[in-house]
Design a protein around this motif. Structure first.
Motif, PDB file in Angstrom:
ATOM      1  N   MET A 165       0.848  -1.220   0.000  1.00 54.92           N
ATOM      2  CA  MET A 165       0.000   0.000   0.000  1.00 54.92           C
ATOM      3  C   MET A 165       0.871   1.253   0.000  1.00 54.92           C
ATOM      4  SD  MET A 165      -2.424   1.404   2.992  1.00 54.92           S
ATOM      5  CE  MET A 165      -2.806  -0.255   3.548  1.00 54.92           C
ATOM      6  N   SER A 166       0.465   2.190  -0.843  1.00 51.83           N
ATOM      7  CA  SER A 166       1.270   3.425  -0.920  1.00 51.83           C
ATOM      8  C   SER A 166       1.152   4.225   0.362  1.00 51.83           C
ATOM      9  CB  SER A 166       0.787   4.283  -2.083  1.00 51.83           C
ATOM     10  OG  SER A 166       1.398   5.546  -2.035  1.00 51.83           O
ATOM     11  N   GLU A 167       2.198   4.941   0.612  1.00 45.84           N
ATOM     12  CA  GLU A 167       2.261   5.782   1.799  1.00 45.84           C
ATOM     13  C   GLU A 167       1.534   7.102   1.551  1.00 45.84           C
ATOM     14  OE1 GLU A 167       5.950   7.614   4.480  1.00 45.84           O
ATOM     15  OE2 GLU A 167       6.336   6.237   2.826  1.00 45.84           O
ATOM     16  N   TYR A 168       1.241   7.359   0.290  1.00 48.19           N
ATOM     17  CA  TYR A 168       0.679   8.652  -0.077  1.00 48.19           C
ATOM     18  C   TYR A 168      -0.727   8.560  -0.654  1.00 48.19           C
ATOM     19  CZ  TYR A 168       5.605   9.432   0.439  1.00 48.19           C
ATOM     20  OH  TYR A 168       6.855   9.454   0.955  1.00 48.19           O
ATOM     21  N   LEU A 169      -1.392   9.686  -0.641  1.00 47.04           N
ATOM     22  CA  LEU A 169      -2.738   9.760  -1.201  1.00 47.04           C
ATOM     23  C   LEU A 169      -2.663  10.038  -2.689  1.00 47.04           C
ATOM     24  CD1 LEU A 169      -4.487  12.059   1.417  1.00 47.04           C
ATOM     25  CD2 LEU A 169      -4.965   9.634   1.002  1.00 47.04           C
ATOM     26  N   GLY A 170      -3.506   9.379  -3.449  1.00 46.34           N
ATOM     27  CA  GLY A 170      -3.604   9.725  -4.861  1.00 46.34           C
ATOM     28  C   GLY A 170      -4.380  11.024  -4.995  1.00 46.34           C
ATOM     29  N   GLU A 171      -4.323  11.579  -6.172  1.00 51.33           N
ATOM     30  CA  GLU A 171      -5.027  12.831  -6.459  1.00 51.33           C
ATOM     31  C   GLU A 171      -6.513  12.760  -6.111  1.00 51.33           C
ATOM     32  OE1 GLU A 171      -4.367  15.711  -7.546  1.00 51.33           O
ATOM     33  OE2 GLU A 171      -5.793  16.454  -9.022  1.00 51.33           O
ATOM     34  N   PHE A 172      -7.166  11.740  -6.623  1.00 51.84           N
ATOM     35  CA  PHE A 172      -8.606  11.630  -6.414  1.00 51.84           C
ATOM     36  C   PHE A 172      -8.936  11.285  -4.962  1.00 51.84           C
ATOM     37  CE2 PHE A 172     -12.793   9.406  -7.174  1.00 51.84           C
ATOM     38  CZ  PHE A 172     -13.488  10.567  -7.466  1.00 51.84           C
ATOM     39  N   GLU A 173      -8.077  10.531  -4.335  1.00 49.63           N
ATOM     40  CA  GLU A 173      -8.283  10.198  -2.922  1.00 49.63           C
ATOM     41  C   GLU A 173      -8.312  11.471  -2.069  1.00 49.63           C
ATOM     42  OE1 GLU A 173      -6.361   5.777  -2.333  1.00 49.63           O
ATOM     43  OE2 GLU A 173      -4.974   7.446  -2.429  1.00 49.63           O
ATOM     44  N   GLN A 174      -7.431  12.385  -2.350  1.00 45.69           N
ATOM     45  CA  GLN A 174      -7.414  13.662  -1.619  1.00 45.69           C
ATOM     46  C   GLN A 174      -8.737  14.387  -1.790  1.00 45.69           C
ATOM     47  OE1 GLN A 174      -3.931  16.288  -2.219  1.00 45.69           O
ATOM     48  NE2 GLN A 174      -2.960  14.574  -3.264  1.00 45.69           N
ATOM     49  N   ILE A 175      -9.179  14.427  -3.022  1.00 45.08           N
ATOM     50  CA  ILE A 175     -10.411  15.156  -3.324  1.00 45.08           C
ATOM     51  C   ILE A 175     -11.601  14.538  -2.605  1.00 45.08           C
ATOM     52  CG2 ILE A 175     -12.031  15.598  -5.215  1.00 45.08           C
ATOM     53  CD1 ILE A 175      -9.576  16.115  -6.990  1.00 45.08           C
ATOM     54  N   VAL A 176     -11.662  13.219  -2.602  1.00 48.84           N
ATOM     55  CA  VAL A 176     -12.770  12.536  -1.936  1.00 48.84           C
ATOM     56  C   VAL A 176     -12.732  12.782  -0.424  1.00 48.84           C
ATOM     57  CG1 VAL A 176     -13.728  10.272  -1.381  1.00 48.84           C
ATOM     58  CG2 VAL A 176     -13.041  10.791  -3.721  1.00 48.84           C
ATOM     59  N   LEU A 177     -11.556  12.708   0.155  1.00 46.96           N
ATOM     60  CA  LEU A 177     -11.449  12.972   1.597  1.00 46.96           C
ATOM     61  C   LEU A 177     -11.934  14.377   1.918  1.00 46.96           C
ATOM     62  CD1 LEU A 177      -8.038  11.433   2.793  1.00 46.96           C
ATOM     63  CD2 LEU A 177     -10.358  10.604   3.187  1.00 46.96           C
ATOM     64  N   LEU A 178     -11.540  15.321   1.092  1.00 46.09           N
ATOM     65  CA  LEU A 178     -11.951  16.705   1.343  1.00 46.09           C
ATOM     66  C   LEU A 178     -13.460  16.880   1.203  1.00 46.09           C
ATOM     67  CD1 LEU A 178      -8.951  18.516  -0.344  1.00 46.09           C
ATOM     68  CD2 LEU A 178      -9.617  18.623   2.075  1.00 46.09           C
ATOM     69  N   ALA A 179     -14.048  16.179   0.273  1.00 43.35           N
ATOM     70  CA  ALA A 179     -15.502  16.273   0.121  1.00 43.35           C
ATOM     71  C   ALA A 179     -16.194  15.746   1.379  1.00 43.35           C
ATOM     72  CB  ALA A 179     -15.950  15.486  -1.105  1.00 43.35           C
ATOM     73  N   ILE A 180     -15.668  14.674   1.937  1.00 38.26           N
ATOM     74  CA  ILE A 180     -16.242  14.111   3.165  1.00 38.26           C
ATOM     75  C   ILE A 180     -16.147  15.121   4.306  1.00 38.26           C
ATOM     76  CG2 ILE A 180     -15.897  12.355   4.946  1.00 38.26           C
ATOM     77  CD1 ILE A 180     -15.099  10.429   2.669  1.00 38.26           C
ATOM     78  N   VAL A 181     -15.012  15.748   4.411  1.00 38.99           N
ATOM     79  CA  VAL A 181     -14.839  16.766   5.458  1.00 38.99           C
ATOM     80  C   VAL A 181     -15.838  17.899   5.263  1.00 38.99           C
ATOM     81  CG1 VAL A 181     -13.292  18.515   6.400  1.00 38.99           C
ATOM     82  CG2 VAL A 181     -12.395  16.280   5.744  1.00 38.99           C
ATOM     83  N   ARG A 182     -15.957  18.381   4.061  1.00 38.67           N
ATOM     84  CA  ARG A 182     -16.840  19.509   3.767  1.00 38.67           C
ATOM     85  C   ARG A 182     -18.293  19.210   4.120  1.00 38.67           C
ATOM     86  NH1 ARG A 182     -14.062  22.976   0.806  1.00 38.67           N
ATOM     87  NH2 ARG A 182     -15.917  24.260   0.724  1.00 38.67           N
ATOM     88  N   LEU A 183     -18.717  17.978   3.872  1.00 34.11           N
ATOM     89  CA  LEU A 183     -20.130  17.644   4.054  1.00 34.11           C
ATOM     90  C   LEU A 183     -20.505  17.349   5.506  1.00 34.11           C
ATOM     91  CD1 LEU A 183     -20.521  15.481   0.859  1.00 34.11           C
ATOM     92  CD2 LEU A 183     -21.612  17.691   1.310  1.00 34.11           C
ATOM     93  N   GLU A 184     -19.496  17.228   6.345  1.00 34.78           N
ATOM     94  CA  GLU A 184     -19.730  16.967   7.774  1.00 34.78           C
ATOM     95  C   GLU A 184     -20.679  15.788   7.992  1.00 34.78           C
ATOM     96  OE1 GLU A 184     -20.643  20.652   9.716  1.00 34.78           O
ATOM     97  OE2 GLU A 184     -19.057  21.738   8.663  1.00 34.78           O
ATOM     98  N   GLU A 185     -21.842  16.042   8.580  1.00 38.77           N
ATOM     99  CA  GLU A 185     -22.741  14.923   8.920  1.00 38.77           C
ATOM    100  C   GLU A 185     -23.494  14.364   7.722  1.00 38.77           C
ATOM    101  OE1 GLU A 185     -22.484  13.750  12.058  1.00 38.77           O
ATOM    102  OE2 GLU A 185     -20.916  15.292  11.986  1.00 38.77           O
ATOM    103  N   GLY A 186     -23.391  15.016   6.589  1.00 37.66           N
ATOM    104  CA  GLY A 186     -24.199  14.566   5.449  1.00 37.66           C
ATOM    105  C   GLY A 186     -23.415  13.837   4.374  1.00 37.66           C
TER     106      GLY A 186
END
Lengths: 109, 109
Positions: free
Chosen positions: B1-22
């Motif tokens: 497993m890579s130690e780093y986040l892929g481009e799209f993985e970063q974007i998805v994580l950020l979307a999760i953060v932005r949406l909070e409970e939703g």
DNA sequence: TCATATTTGTCCTATGATGTGGAACAAATA
DNA sequence: TATTTGTTCCACATCATAGGACAAATATGA
């Protein structure tokens, strides 16, 4: 071919920009390792460079021999306008996703 | 497993953060498309979400049915501390590479 | 009230693109 | 011919992409 830059592709493009006239394999690798604390294998670097050139994001050429101890001739790289645009797009995309996000105490305007 | 986040993985994580409970599939997808003008296929999203959960960067659970028209139960996502760290590392890395770089007229402090 | 339509949402699977590592190879000077 | 510097090559792992299949809930009408 993807429309977007991968994580490592972005990093490599930025290293080329940073090095200006001195961008060839060895210093590119060194620049990345220095600024990111991330180990870069030779194979990873060249395959990415080849891919970036294939996409038209960078141009490369071989320099004449230099009066140094020895060594094969260097393959220099330069960012092309298409590469600059791809870089700007990637950055804009991430910036918009980070906008207003707070992670581990930091806040990203 | 890579130690780093892929481009799209970063974007998805950020979307999760932005949406909070939703944060579940459909709005995550919508948030990314809205903020990046990038089309997101359903398969791309879920395979990335699964990968992120496998790495311990997010946690997911199924919610009870809601009093809406119909529809299967939602699978919600939340960022875990390990995910926050990965995100911070990726950002720090790119920030250091961009530091002082000028591309297409813009200057990145 | 039960069969079926409709709606919302996730799962599955195949394939292409990106990332990784290091040994082998090449080309220069000593 | 040895040494140094630098690149090529190749196999394989991980990440990204697409969309049809499938599942589970409510709505509806005979």
């Amino acid at each position: 071919m993807s429309e977007y830059l991968g994580e490592f592709e972005q990093i490599v493009l930025l290293a080329i920009v940073r090095l200006e006239e001195g961008a060839y394999g060895v210093p590119i690798r060194h620049e990345i390792e220095k600024r990111t604390d991330r180990r870069v294998s030779i194979g990873a670097l060249y395959s990415t460079l080849d891919r970036l050139e294939g996409k038209g994001f960078v141009h490369s050429w071989f320099a004449d021999a230099t009066p140094q101890r020895g060594g094969r001739s260097k393959r220099y790289f330069r960012l092309l306008p298409e590469g600059a645009e791809a870089l700007a797009r990637s950055k804009a995309m991430l910036d918009r996703m980070w906008q207003g996000v707070k992670v581990k105490g930091g806040f990203h305007a």
